[in-house]
Design an enzyme around this catalytic site. Structure first.
Site, PDB file in Angstrom:
ATOM      1  NE  ARG A 158      -3.662  -2.090  -0.012  1.00 42.55           N
ATOM      2  CZ  ARG A 158      -4.867  -2.026  -0.837  1.00 42.55           C
ATOM      3  NH1 ARG A 158      -4.738  -1.217  -1.886  1.00 42.55           N
ATOM      4  NH2 ARG A 158      -5.908  -3.013  -0.917  1.00 42.55           N
ATOM      5  CD  GLU A 217      -9.245  -8.433  -3.740  1.00 43.02           C
ATOM      6  OE1 GLU A 217      -9.364  -8.943  -2.541  1.00 43.02           O
ATOM      7  OE2 GLU A 217      -9.406  -7.586  -4.075  1.00 43.02           O
ATOM      8  N   PRO A 263     -16.460   8.112   9.713  1.00 43.73           N
ATOM      9  CG  PRO A 263     -17.990   7.792  11.709  1.00 43.73           C
ATOM     10  CD  PRO A 263     -16.560   7.291  10.974  1.00 43.73           C
ATOM     11  N   GLY A 264     -15.888  10.741  10.101  1.00 42.45           N
ATOM     12  CA  GLY A 264     -15.593  12.323  10.324  1.00 42.45           C
ATOM     13  C   GLY A 264     -15.231  12.852   8.838  1.00 42.45           C
ATOM     14  CB  ALA A 292     -11.423  -6.005   0.713  1.00 44.84           C
ATOM     15  CD  GLU A 338     -13.678  -7.387  -4.891  1.00 37.92           C
ATOM     16  OE1 GLU A 338     -12.346  -7.590  -5.056  1.00 37.92           O
ATOM     17  OE2 GLU A 338     -14.016  -6.532  -5.945  1.00 37.92           O
TER      18      GLU A 338
END
Length: 147
Positions: free
Chosen positions: A21, A53, A71-72, A33, A49
């Protein structure tokens, strides 16, 4: 939203991915995912998926939980599933590209993955949520209990 699949085989091993990543600059242990397209149901995304995958299909699916990832600043909701009764089917015509091209699939005993989450060795939040939710709901292999 997105879907995360904790797939556990008949030997109580979780199907994991190792993927680089870029934002974090390292490889992570992850679970199959993917992102939900606007016209898809979460369970169908999980099925897709897992096949794309990991080359697997599952005969048994259990919804573990759904949660907002952050959620912020995002409305993304992730749906977590446990998949059992696995069988090899291959990826079909799906070809791994971009970040996925270097993805490695492996299996690890569920108890070891749980220990790795609890010790901080595995830090991917979706992995932690799926592994812990399966344990709390009583649908994961019992194995060794955490101390």
């Amino acid at each position: 939203g997105a879907v995360v699949v904790l797939a556990i085989d008949e030997q109580d091993r979780a199907v994991c991915l190792s993927q680089y990543r870029h934002a974090a600059g390292r490889r992570f242990v992850e679970l199959p995912a993917g992102v939900i397209d606007s016209d898809e149901e979460p369970l169908e995304v999980g099925r897709r998926e897992l096949r794309e995958e990991a080359g697997l299909e599952a005969g048994e699916w259990t919804h573990l939980l759904s949660a907002y990832s952050s959620p912020g600043y995002s409305a993304e909701q992730i749906h977590y599933y446990l998949a059992r009764d696995l069988r090899e089917v291959g990826r079909g015509d799906f070809v791994l590209t971009h970040e996925e091209a270097d993805m490695q699939v492996f299996r690890v005993p569920y108890a070891d993955l749980l220990d790795a989450v609890l010790s901080g060795a595995v830090r991917d939040a979706p992995v932690a949520l799926a592994v812990l939710a399966a344990r709390v709901r009583g649908v994961a292999p019992t194995g060794a209990a955490p101390e």
